[in-house]
Write an enzyme that holds these catalytic residues in place. Structure first.
Site, PDB file in Angstrom:
ATOM      1  CG  LEU A 148      35.156  43.346  34.610  1.00 14.33           C
ATOM      2  CD1 LEU A 148      34.382  44.505  34.001  1.00 14.33           C
ATOM      3  CD2 LEU A 148      36.659  43.527  34.382  1.00 14.33           C
ATOM      4  CG  HIS A 149      36.975  40.983  41.703  1.00 13.71           C
ATOM      5  ND1 HIS A 149      37.693  40.247  40.793  1.00 13.71           N
ATOM      6  CD2 HIS A 149      37.745  41.038  42.825  1.00 13.71           C
ATOM      7  CE1 HIS A 149      38.833  39.869  41.332  1.00 13.71           C
ATOM      8  NE2 HIS A 149      38.898  40.348  42.556  1.00 13.71           N
ATOM      9  NE  ARG A 150      42.639  41.935  40.457  1.00 15.41           N
ATOM     10  CZ  ARG A 150      43.164  41.468  41.588  1.00 15.41           C
ATOM     11  NH1 ARG A 150      43.309  42.292  42.611  1.00 15.41           N
ATOM     12  NH2 ARG A 150      43.532  40.216  41.698  1.00 15.41           N
TER      13      ARG A 150
END
Length: 352
Positions: free
Chosen positions: A206-208
């Protein structure tokens, strides 16, 4: 000798330029030079990937670092313009993907009347709330050459007024990176280091901002993933780590680990039962490996991974139901590890 600048800034870019750099380095008519803008600047997010992909140290490092979208884009434009004015101007600037460096270097280069190629041109999510979508659209609008991975990308460009003679469908460069490193990846056995069994665990990335910048949303995602009956390995992006620090204890099935280099990470992914992500690149890699992928987004700029591959869009409320119905797919045309060689031929036709 033609001077070609390969622009990179972040993890996906390193993987995209590596096969092309190695293919161009073997040619006797050009000199490829790597320009690292500095968006990913710590070791695990940058140098580890250069090491894994057998890339040399960047020929130029702009040292831009982090900041808001406007700050990062502006600083990259200033730094790249200065480089182009102080050195021999490149005969071609090659930008990849959709990060801020992609549009920033494209604008700086075009203002200096330099030729630009966009690798992964034509990808569209049709969601302009995504900063990456803005970068994709604007970059394609000013590039001279468009190298696309799939038929839908060609169609998007033609619809936007790009001339057909400017478009070359070359395939998916991310698959080249995997094929380039396949032997090392298979020998790594990352899953074994975490005391896991093949196909008995999942991988989460996850990074958004929409998923990781809000504590309540990240907590909701991880709460749902905590209900899975599989161990879930979660390499934590620096952006995500800041939010995680404010959360309480996570479910015991979620294993937080440091960011990994490309070989180590792809070894982990290649033996996973399935992958949960909000990444763009992982949708492609899992499609090639025929590993079910659940993308925590409303849209994707890679729809071919949905129509042909094993990728499914989902939200956190539907995630558990989707996982119960794993989808098998097929590999799209030209996702074969030969994209870099096709690009070299396109360049030979243009320059020789």
């Amino acid at each position: 000798m033609k001077i070609l600048h390969l622009i990179c800034a972040a993890r996906p870019n390193f993987m995209k330029i590596a096969p092309l750099y190695h293919a161009l380095k073997a040619e006797n008519w050009c000199t490829p030079k790597i320009v690292h803008t500095g968006q990913h600047y710590d070791y695990q997010m940058s140098q580890a990937f250069f090491d894994d992909l057998d890339l040399p140290a960047p020929h130029y490092h702009l040292g831009v670092g982090s900041g808001s979208h406007a700050e990062q884009t502006a600083q990259t434009m200033l730094a790249y313009e200065k480089l182009c004015l102080s050195e021999h101007k490149p005969d071609l600037v090659i930008v990849v993907g959709d990060v801020n460096a992609t549009i920033a270097c494209s604008i700086a280069a075009k203002k200096l009347n330099l030729k630009i190629s966009h690798l992964e041109a034509g990808l569209r999510s049709f969601d302009r709330t995504m900063p990456e979508e803005i970068n994709r659209i604007l970059t394609d609008s000013i590039c001279d050459y468009h190298w696309t991975p799939s038929e839908d990308a060609d169609e998007n460009l033609l619809r936007e007024g790009i001339q057909i003679k400017q478009i070359s469908r070359v395939g998916n460069i991310m698959i080249d990176a995997y094929c380039l490193m396949k032997n090392k990846i298979e020998a790594q056995e990352t899953w074994n280091r975490f005391q896991l069994s093949k196909k008995e665990y999942a991988v989460l990335t996850l990074h958004r901002p929409v998923n990781v910048d809000n504590c309540s949303e990240l907590s909701r995602i991880l709460g749902t993933i905590g209900k899975l009956d599989k161990s879930v390995v979660f390499p934590v992006h620096p952006r995500t780590k800041k939010t995680l620090e404010s959360l309480g204890n996570l479910s015991k099935n979620i294993k937080l680990v440091e960011p990994m280099g490309y070989v180590e990470f792809m070894s982990l992914v290649s033996e996973a039962k399935y992958v949960i992500t909000d990444s763009g690149g992982l949708q492609e890699e899992t499609t090639y490996l025929n590993i079910p992928c659940f993308t925590l987004r409303d849209t994707t700029e890679r729809p071919i991974t949905i129509t042909l591959g094993s990728n499914q869009l989902t939200n956190v409320d539907n995630l558990l139901e989707k996982i119960e119905n794993l989808k098998q797919g097929q590999v799209p045309p030209l996702w074969d590890g030969a994209t870099a060689s096709r690009i070299v031929q396109v360049l030979k036709d243009a320059f020789q």
